[in-house]
Design an enzyme around this catalytic site. Structure first.
Site, PDB file in Angstrom:
ATOM      1  N   SER A   1      47.305  46.087  49.669  1.00  0.00           N
ATOM      2  CA  SER A   1      48.271  45.869  48.437  1.00  0.00           C
ATOM      3  C   SER A   1      47.494  46.609  47.152  1.00  0.00           C
ATOM      4  O   SER A   1      46.393  46.624  46.718  1.00  0.00           O
ATOM      5  CB  SER A   1      48.096  44.319  47.855  1.00  0.00           C
ATOM      6  N   GLU A   2      48.218  47.711  46.667  1.00  0.00           N
ATOM      7  CA  GLU A   2      47.671  48.638  45.884  1.00  0.00           C
ATOM      8  C   GLU A   2      47.077  48.058  44.533  1.00  0.00           C
ATOM      9  O   GLU A   2      46.527  48.944  43.891  1.00  0.00           O
ATOM     10  CB  GLU A   2      48.700  49.882  45.704  1.00  0.00           C
ATOM     11  N   ASN A   3      47.478  46.818  44.199  1.00  0.00           N
ATOM     12  CA  ASN A   3      46.804  46.360  42.880  1.00  0.00           C
ATOM     13  C   ASN A   3      45.338  45.704  43.173  1.00  0.00           C
ATOM     14  O   ASN A   3      44.734  45.273  42.207  1.00  0.00           O
ATOM     15  CB  ASN A   3      47.542  45.112  42.318  1.00  0.00           C
TER      16      ASN A   3
ATOM     17  N   SER B   1      41.246  51.413  44.909  1.00  0.00           N
ATOM     18  CA  SER B   1      42.366  51.039  45.578  1.00  0.00           C
ATOM     19  C   SER B   1      43.064  52.345  46.024  1.00  0.00           C
ATOM     20  O   SER B   1      43.423  52.512  47.105  1.00  0.00           O
ATOM     21  CB  SER B   1      43.376  50.152  44.958  1.00  0.00           C
TER      22      SER B   1
END
Lengths: 217, 237
Positions: free
Chosen positions: A46-48, A88
């Site tokens: 999850s890119e967060n 990330s």
């Protein structure tokens, strides 16, 4: 009969390989998580700032500090790690994520992707999509074959602003599956009962049919 | 004792740092890990014509949404702003400027700014409108876009825990943009849920070293709303 959203997600799940690190976009791609084959280990990014995204929490166990890139509450797994946004996207840009499955507005026959901005409509922003398609080696698009108006979404040239150029490897729609090759599109799978005439009619560029594909008469 | 970094409240922690037209970095993703008390203090101070670097623009009435409602923001540098109706209204009325950055490019511009790297080449956005007006270069057969670093007048950050030296620990996905932003401003002010004495955080567990932190305020009230509450049903055993 066209594939349902869930059947499209199941078809996309066939692109998963054991041990893969994978990013799933919002919408139908999110459903791919429900179709990971038993016994296969997949780490969802999850890119967060999370690797190893778990299922939604039980009611009452939601944590405001634990969300996915769609801002939904999620849970952690024994394999989970957390990191900041710069790291990330170092994972993304550095090619460490093996597979990105995302939605699209248009895909061109050369793999150009448009999925963030429709001129004349309010622009909300591209989020992490441009980084994902530029950095992840294999990009799989899952989308409806046509717009609601009936216009093809698989096109000769994207008319919408691009997210990335020559980035898509595979297109999964409700009607069929196309590989993007340097020699153009190749149809590799077709939904039950969908005819070649219908596919040719609803797909703007020409495409070849894979030799192993058996077509309904 | 290095208590001089600790301030009694958000207003005091921002005293002397705010001026019209400044650039502020504001941490968080969606409304997770946002420096809400520091945003409230900027709201109360009425500082105007702000350029705000933040992945998102808050939601209506929450976080940066408050500074949008009060028209204190002139320009946002963000990757996604879809959740704020008043933002949309001001943007369409040309009262507010927006510079969209791909999320990873935004994060790296901030990281680079904090690390003294003035610019970097990235494949992200090559061949798209993001590359328009920017230098591009082919390196080993692939096209790249030159992106400039970001360095702000002020970074406002939310952390889970700090010691009085400013060593920070974040919690879960609330780390997001907070960690890189803490490094990329002339002055970094951090709001924390827990404030402890030096030695109480294992040095191996510090996410952001105190060298990047100028001022700390312990939150009197911790208020962390959820933007999208998604749950699953318990299956009876």
């Amino acid at each position: 009969m066209p594939w349902t959203r869930d059947e499209m997600a199941a078809r996309a799940a066939r692109e998963l390989r054991d041990g893969m690190y994978v990013n799933l976009g919002i919408g139908i791609p999110t459903l791919v998580a429900n179709h990971i084959p038993p016994g296969m280990t997949i780490q969802l990014h999850s890119e967060n700032g999370m690797m190893g995204v778990g299922p939604f929490p039980y009611e009452g166990e939601e944590d405001p500090d634990l969300i996915n890139a769609g801002k939904q509450t999620v849970t952690e797994l024994p394999t989970t790690s957390y990191f900041d946004s710069a790291q990330s996207f170092a994972m993304v840009r550095g090619g460490h994520i093996a597979l990105s499955i995302l939605g699209a507005l248009q895909v061109a026959e050369n793999g150009d992707l448009a999925n963030w901005n429709v001129p004349g409509k309010m622009i909300k922003g591209m989020g992490g999509a441009m980084d994902l398609v530029a950095g992840v080696p294999r990009v799989v698009v899952v989308m409806e074959h046509c717009e609601k108006s009936g216009l093809p979404k698989i096109v000769s040239d994207c008319s919408l602003p691009l997210t990335g150029t020559r980035v898509v490897s595979l297109i999964i729609t409700d009607l069929g599956v196309f590989e993007v090759t340097k020699d153009g599109l190749v149809l590799v799978d077709v939904a039950p009962g969908v005819t070649m005439d219908e596919l040719r009619d609803k797909t703007e560029p020409p495409f070849r049919v894979h030799q192993d594909l058996k077509l309904a008469a | 004792m290095s208590v001089k970094k600790v301030y009694p409240n958000a207003e005091a922690a921002l005293d002397g740092l705010l001026h019209d037209g400044m650039m502020i970095m504001s941490g968080g993703f969606g409304i997770s890990g946002i420096p809400d008390a520091l945003i409230d203090a900027i709201h109360a101070a009425g500082t105007r014509n702000l350029t705000v670097v933040s992945n998102n623009a808050g939601i209506d009435g929450v976080g940066l949404g408050k500074l949008i409602d009060s028209k204190q923001i002139k320009k946002m540098i963000s990757s996604y702003v879809g959740e704020n109706k008043e933002f949309m209204r001001q943007y369409l009325a040309k009262e507010l400027q927006i510079e969209f950055n791909p999320q990873g490019t935004l994060a790296e511009r901030i990281r680079a700014g904090g690390a003294g790297i003035p610019a970097f080449f990235t494949a992200t956005g090559y061949g798209t409108i993001i590359a328009e007006g920017k230098e591009t270069r082919e390196i080993d057969g692939r096209g790249y876009v030159l992106e400039r670093a970001l360095f702000a007048d002020l970074a406002i950050v939310h952390a889970w825990k700090a010691d009085t030296e400013g060593n920070l620990v974040f919690r879960k996905t609330a780390r997001n943009f907070n960690a890189p932003m803490a490094t990329a401003a002339k002055t970094t002010v951090v709001q924390v849920e827990h404030l402890v004495q030096p030695g109480e955080i294992d040095p191996d567990h510090i996410h952001t070293p105190g060298i990047f932190v100028d001022r700390i305020v312990k939150l009197a009230v911790v208020n962390k709303p959820i933007e999208q509450r998604t749950v699953r049903k318990r299956v009876a055993a």
